[in-house]
Structures are given as C-alpha cells and as structure tokens.
Write an enzyme that holds these catalytic residues in place. Structure first.
Site, short mmCIF file in Angstrom:
data_model
loop_
_atom_site.label_atom_id
_atom_site.label_comp_id
_atom_site.label_asym_id
_atom_site.label_seq_id
_atom_site.Cartn_x
_atom_site.Cartn_y
_atom_site.Cartn_z
N LYS A 20 0.81 -1.22 0.00
CA LYS A 20 0.00 0.00 0.00
C LYS A 20 0.84 1.27 0.00
O LYS A 20 2.04 1.26 0.27
CB LYS A 20 -1.00 -0.03 1.16
CG LYS A 20 -2.16 -0.98 0.87
CD LYS A 20 -3.27 -0.91 1.88
CE LYS A 20 -4.46 -1.78 1.42
NZ LYS A 20 -5.52 -1.86 2.42
N ARG A 26 -3.34 -10.06 4.74
CA ARG A 26 -3.73 -10.18 3.33
C ARG A 26 -2.59 -9.63 2.47
O ARG A 26 -2.24 -8.45 2.59
CB ARG A 26 -5.02 -9.39 3.07
CG ARG A 26 -5.54 -9.42 1.64
CD ARG A 26 -6.77 -8.52 1.54
NE ARG A 26 -7.38 -8.55 0.22
CZ ARG A 26 -6.98 -7.79 -0.81
NH1 ARG A 26 -5.97 -6.94 -0.67
NH2 ARG A 26 -7.60 -7.87 -1.98
#
Length: 286
Positions: free
Chosen positions: A225, A265
């Site tokens: 991210k 994840r």
C-alpha cells in the site's frame, strides 16, 4: 496465549495455530499492484494455486479494483470475472474469500464454493449484503470504510484516528450483528489506506491492541500500500513501485502476527508465510 488463540478462530473457517496468510488474486485489468496479470480465468486459478503452494492458507478473489480513483465495474462484469475463479479454486479444495461490495456477487460466490465474504465497505455499499451473508451463515469481514468516490478516496480527517476507527468499526459491527450475522463469524479490518494517510495507517498499526479490544479476529491488509511506499521513499521523495514493497509488507506481517492478528492479506506470499511462522515460533518460546 488463550486470548491470542481466541482471536484466531472464525466459525465456518479452518483454525490455524498462527496468523493466517490470505493470498490476493485480483481478476482485474487495473489493480494498483499487479494490474492485468491474472485477468484471464485460467491464469487467475493457477496463480491462486501457486500462492497456496507458497504458503497461503486462503485466497481472496476480487473482480473490482478499490484503488484510489478506480471506476466501478458493473455487476455482470464483476460476476464474469470472479465466479469462474472462485469455482475453480474451491474445486481444488482451496479456502476462498470473495472480495466484493455487491450482494449479488457475494451470493453467487458463496454458491460457487467461497467460504468468506470480504467487503471493504463492511456492508455499507449494498444494503442487501448483510441479509445475504446472514442467510448464508457465512463469515464476514467488516472493514472500516468512509465511502469511495470515483476519482479518489473520500479524504480522511481525524482528531484521533485510532479512537475514531475503533468507534466506527464497533458501530458497524453492531449493525451487522443486528442484521443477522453471527458474532462468531465476524472479522474486523482497520481499512489501511482507505480514507487514511500514512500517519493514520502507521498509528493504527502501532495500536492493534485497541482494535483487538473490540473482541473480534483481526485482518490486516497492508500489502504494497501507499503508506509503505512513502515510508520507503528515497531522498527525492519518490516511492518505490508497488511490487518493490514486498519486504516491507512482510515486516508488517511479522508485526501484525506478533500482535495476534487473525490473518494478513498479501500479494506476495512466500516472505509473509515465513514471517508469520517465525512470529509464531517466538510467541511459543515465551
């Protein structure tokens, strides 16, 4: 130890004695991380099986990008992308999660063999989602979400990001339970990167204990991210490309596992699979 272990059990899913690894299969042409690489059904199923071979415990299949600025696809297209991949992986014995904000996609995916619904809106995007999940008796990931706008995320303004995320997640979980989803089938996710800046994401990761206090298993989805790119930015301020953030992702996985997360994840599984096993070994040596 018993508290950590209780955080790692979700009714309706396998039980692992450590933080689970959720591998990501994006069946989209425009994912921020691996745009288009697994857009074909056969390639997507093969990739999911490869991730399992590398140590993934379950596979999260998504057909709609939630990156900032992504344009929503219509329901028929999302179904076309997702359902054959879910069916293909489930038929191979893989524990499959479906990453969708649409009740129709969740319903079809569960019928095709998915075991878990991972809705980044926590059921807010589609009013039919919670009834569908409740009727199916499926486990449900409730993520902290303040909405999506085409063109970018709704900006996040917080006086105290940890307190506000915990409070908003609590309220959302109560609503989901009120809609019929069993409490022992709920997972919470702080929604890193969704209406959050780097400082917000780091603060949440520094206070996972506050999220645990909600009393539900915790999913941490930090993989590749933007905040990791900013942490790793060079002297010129330029972040490394998404696919060069996997070592940083594995570091977050180790931190999250050490703090008792139910699952992480990730796009690149092998390093994180090693990280969670090392965290478990350290925990077991106490």
């Amino acid at each position: 130890m018993s508290t950590l272990r209780s955080h790692r059990q979700v009714t309706g899913l396998p039980t692992w004695d450590r933080c689970a690894v959720m591998g990501v299969v994006n069946v989209t042409p425009d994912s921020f991380s691996d745009g288009g690489r697994w857009f074909d059904t056969t390639a997507a199923v093969k990739h999911g099986l490869d991730l399992v071979a590398q140590g993934a415990d379950l596979i999260d299949v998504g057909g709609e990008s939630t990156r900032p600025g992504a344009t929503r696809v219509d329901a028929d297209e999302e179904l076309r992308r997702v359902i054959p991949v879910v069916r293909g992986l489930a038929s191979e014995g893989v524990t499959v999660s479906v990453d969708t904000m649409r009740a129709s996609v969740a319903e079809r995916a569960l019928a095709a063999g998915a075991a878990l619904v991972n809705d980044v809106s926590g059921g807010l995007s589609d009013p039919a989602m919670v009834p569908v999940v409740a009727e199916a008796g499926a486990p449900f990931v409730v993520m902290h979400w303040r909405g999506l706008l085409e063109g970018g995320n709704i900006p996040g303004t917080y006086d105290d990001v940890v307190s506000e995320v915990v409070s908003e997640l609590h309220a959302r979980v109560e609503a989901v339970i009120g809609g019929g989803v069993a409490p022992d089938r709920i997972v919470v996710d702080p929604g890193l990167g969704f209406s959050k800046d780097t400082e917000h994401d780091l603060a949440l990761l520094a206070h996972l204990d506050r999220l645990h206090a909600l009393g539900y298993p915790l999913l941490v989805a930090a993989s590749r991210k933007r905040f990791l790119g900013q942490v790793l930015a060079g002297p010129d301020g330029a972040p490394p490309p998404a696919r060069e953030r996997d070592a940083a992702t594995a570091a977050i996985s180790a931190i999250a596992a050490h703090q008792g997360a139910w699952a992480v994840r990730v796009h690149e599984v092998r390093a994180t699979a090693d990280a969670v096993r090392v965290a478990r070994a350290v925990e077991g040596a106490r």
